[in-house]
Design a protein around this motif. Structure first.
Motif, mmCIF file in Angstrom:
data_model
loop_
_atom_site.group_PDB
_atom_site.id
_atom_site.type_symbol
_atom_site.label_atom_id
_atom_site.label_comp_id
_atom_site.label_asym_id
_atom_site.label_seq_id
_atom_site.Cartn_x
_atom_site.Cartn_y
_atom_site.Cartn_z
ATOM 1 N N PHE A 277 0.860 -1.180 0.000
ATOM 2 C CA PHE A 277 0.000 0.000 0.000
ATOM 3 C C PHE A 277 0.896 1.228 0.000
ATOM 4 O O PHE A 277 1.815 1.336 0.808
ATOM 5 C CB PHE A 277 -0.907 0.021 1.235
ATOM 6 C CG PHE A 277 -1.750 1.265 1.350
ATOM 7 C CD1 PHE A 277 -2.946 1.380 0.664
ATOM 8 C CD2 PHE A 277 -1.346 2.328 2.148
ATOM 9 C CE1 PHE A 277 -3.721 2.523 0.762
ATOM 10 C CE2 PHE A 277 -2.112 3.473 2.255
ATOM 11 C CZ PHE A 277 -3.310 3.572 1.564
ATOM 12 N N SER A 307 -1.503 -2.631 -5.601
ATOM 13 C CA SER A 307 -2.942 -2.827 -5.782
ATOM 14 C C SER A 307 -3.760 -1.749 -5.078
ATOM 15 O O SER A 307 -4.937 -1.576 -5.398
ATOM 16 C CB SER A 307 -3.351 -4.212 -5.273
ATOM 17 O OG SER A 307 -3.006 -4.360 -3.893
ATOM 18 N N SER A 308 -3.146 -1.056 -4.102
ATOM 19 C CA SER A 308 -3.845 0.005 -3.359
ATOM 20 C C SER A 308 -2.963 1.242 -3.307
ATOM 21 O O SER A 308 -1.762 1.148 -3.045
ATOM 22 C CB SER A 308 -4.173 -0.449 -1.929
ATOM 23 O OG SER A 308 -5.045 -1.564 -1.939
ATOM 24 N N HIS A 337 -7.735 -0.287 -5.997
ATOM 25 C CA HIS A 337 -8.281 0.575 -4.940
ATOM 26 C C HIS A 337 -7.520 1.895 -4.928
ATOM 27 O O HIS A 337 -6.296 1.923 -4.773
ATOM 28 C CB HIS A 337 -8.151 -0.123 -3.584
ATOM 29 C CG HIS A 337 -8.617 0.703 -2.424
ATOM 30 N ND1 HIS A 337 -9.944 0.834 -2.077
ATOM 31 C CD2 HIS A 337 -7.932 1.457 -1.526
ATOM 32 C CE1 HIS A 337 -10.047 1.626 -1.015
ATOM 33 N NE2 HIS A 337 -8.835 2.020 -0.672
ATOM 34 N N GLU A 339 -7.481 5.902 -3.252
ATOM 35 C CA GLU A 339 -7.982 6.887 -2.299
ATOM 36 C C GLU A 339 -7.403 8.253 -2.650
ATOM 37 O O GLU A 339 -6.199 8.377 -2.888
ATOM 38 C CB GLU A 339 -7.584 6.510 -0.867
ATOM 39 C CG GLU A 339 -8.124 5.166 -0.410
ATOM 40 C CD GLU A 339 -7.658 4.801 0.985
ATOM 41 O OE1 GLU A 339 -6.983 5.640 1.628
ATOM 42 O OE2 GLU A 339 -7.957 3.677 1.434
#
Length: 479
Positions: A277, A307-308, A337, A339
């Protein structure tokens, strides 16, 4: 029975009055644990409670010396008698300490009044097999920590917060060190910092916060055991600060990477794994924006497998500051994903949709604590073109030139925190509802002003539900 109960309560009260309280009957290990949550000054003060407590503080596993807590309340003003009081207190606590190990030792003080004493205190603590060492030292002149700090088999956690050059000995060995945090220090010239990072074979977490790298031209952080790496660069940057250090990060087992700063140092990040992450925040700097854009693209090259991802709006805009670097932005084939944090600047929605072109498999999109209402009503024609096409409601609404593949085929969930229902938010939502063909759910976590306004929530819901929605299975929820 009532009389017997009253006699029992009277007896208990008498025992407490006689000092025979229940807490004093607890085992030493429990009392030590309780005392470890107190500042050392207060833990020592418990010696007056009773004979049972007289020497308990001498074996508390945690020691915390903070000179600001011992001075009188006059802000940052301190006087010689207060310095003497603090020094005497530290000397007595360490002198009367028994032979038991110290789990955590924290020292926060001004070194200027007596560097030699600070040196002795740290050495004395190290002699008790300290596992966690936290030093916050305010320095006015060069200061070197004892060599025993850097040749230590018991330390598992180390934090250095020092406003000076971190002077390191020739021999460094941290065989058991798992967490290292460096804050405000200036890295010395030469290879001592390289030696420090290479001498921590068990290191799992490394944080470098507001440190000065300028004495170094290049350095490699190659630690196979490293799982978490945080780099926060200095919070200021001039047009000449881009001549910083080349930092190569080669840590194949990283699961968390965070960078925040102006990329005054050039970071070469070897490919992170798909399980990692990453969190990136790069504020926009108008000077030398081409160099910043190039460095941002290079940094993202090492993130292409994640992946994030959490990024700020400024970071995305940095990617598009220079047109001739766009061809070098990697495709994030594993990223599902995303944010988005911090505030939205003008033209950001168009830039966001451009960035989504590089995320072909995105499934969830989260807007975290953003203020989308600060967006300009017109997004500009660099990324947006054409008249209203059933998505906008009037002049100034634009459609993107092309819909990102992920919006058409993979995007399933969108979350908005602090949703206010303003025009920019509504335009983006309408675009997603019209074009996201497999979208399953949109969660709108209402702002404080909207949370209790049920009438406006109903109007917003009706306006959105009245659209021609691309996905027939999409649900809209106000939270």
């Amino acid at each position: 029975m009532i009389g017997s109960f009253k006699q029992q309560k009277v007896s208990e009260n008498q025992n407490i009055d006689n000092g025979d309280d229940k807490m004093s009957h607890l085992p030493d290990c429990i009392l030590h644990h309780i005392l470890s949550f107190l500042p050392t000054k207060e833990a020592v003060a418990t010696c007056i409670l009773s004979k049972r407590w007289k020497f308990l503080w001498t074996s508390v596993p945690s020691i915390d010396f903070d000179d600001s807590l011992l001075y009188s309340s006059r802000g940052n003003i301190w006087h010689s008698h207060e310095v003497i009081h603090f020094m005497n207190f530290v000397e007595r606590v360490l002198l009367l300490r028994d032979a038991s190990s110290i789990k955590k030792f924290r020292l926060s003080c001004r070194v200027c009044f007596s560097a030699s004493h600070v040196h002795e205190w740290v050495s004395a603590a190290i002699g008790h097999n300290v596992q966690e060492l936290d030093l916050c030292l305010f320095v006015d002149e060069p200061f070197m920590l004892p060599s025993c700090v850097f040749d230590n088999a018991s330390l598992k956690t180390v934090k250095f917060e020092m406003n000076c050059i971190l002077q390191l000995p020739t021999y460094i060995s941290f065989p058991c060190l798992q967490k290292l945090q460096l804050c405000l220090v200036t890295f010395p010239k030469g290879n001592s910092m390289q030696k420090l990072f290479s001498s921590c074979p068990s290191l799992e977490e490394l944080a470098v916060l507001d440190c000065e790298w300028m004495n170094l031209s290049r350095i490699t952080i190659s630690i196979p055991s490293l799982k978490s790496l945080t780099i926060d660069d200095l919070p200021f940057c001039s047009v000449d600060d881009l001549r910083g250090c080349e930092i190569k990060i080669d840590a194949g087992n990283l699961t968390f990477f965070k960078y925040s700063g102006y990329l005054s140092n050039e970071i070469h990040l070897c490919d992170l794994s798909s399980s990692a992450f990453a969190s990136i925040h790069i504020p926009i700097i108008r000077e030398r924006r081409w160099q910043v854009a190039c460095r941002t693209v290079k940094l993202f090259g090492g993130l292409k497998n994640v992946s994030s991802l959490r990024i700020s709006s400024g970071t995305i805009k940095c990617l598009f500051l220079a047109d001739d670097v766009l061809d070098h932005i990697p495709m994030f084939q594993n990223l599902t994903h995303l944010e988005l944090s911090r505030g939205f600047e003008n033209n950001f929605i168009g830039v966001l949709l451009e960035f989504l072109q590089f995320l072909p498999k995105l499934e969830s999109l989260l807007f975290l604590e953003v203020d989308i209402c600060n967006l300009c009503a017109c997004y500009g024609t660099q990324y947006w073109a054409g008249p209203d096409n059933g998505v906008g409601t009037g002049e100034g609404d634009y459609m993107p030139k092309s819909v990102p593949d992920c919006v058409l085929s993979t995007l399933k969930m969108v979350n908005f925190q602090k949703f206010q229902g303003c025009n920019p938010e509504m335009r983006l939502l309408k675009f997603l509802l019209k074009n996201a063909l497999v979208l399953e759910k949109i969660n709108l976590f209402c702002s404080q002003s909207l949370s209790g306004d049920l009438e406006n929530q109903k109007k917003i819901g009706n306006q959105l539900r009245g659209l021609s929605i691309g996905s027939k299975h999409c649900t809209l929820a106000f939270m």
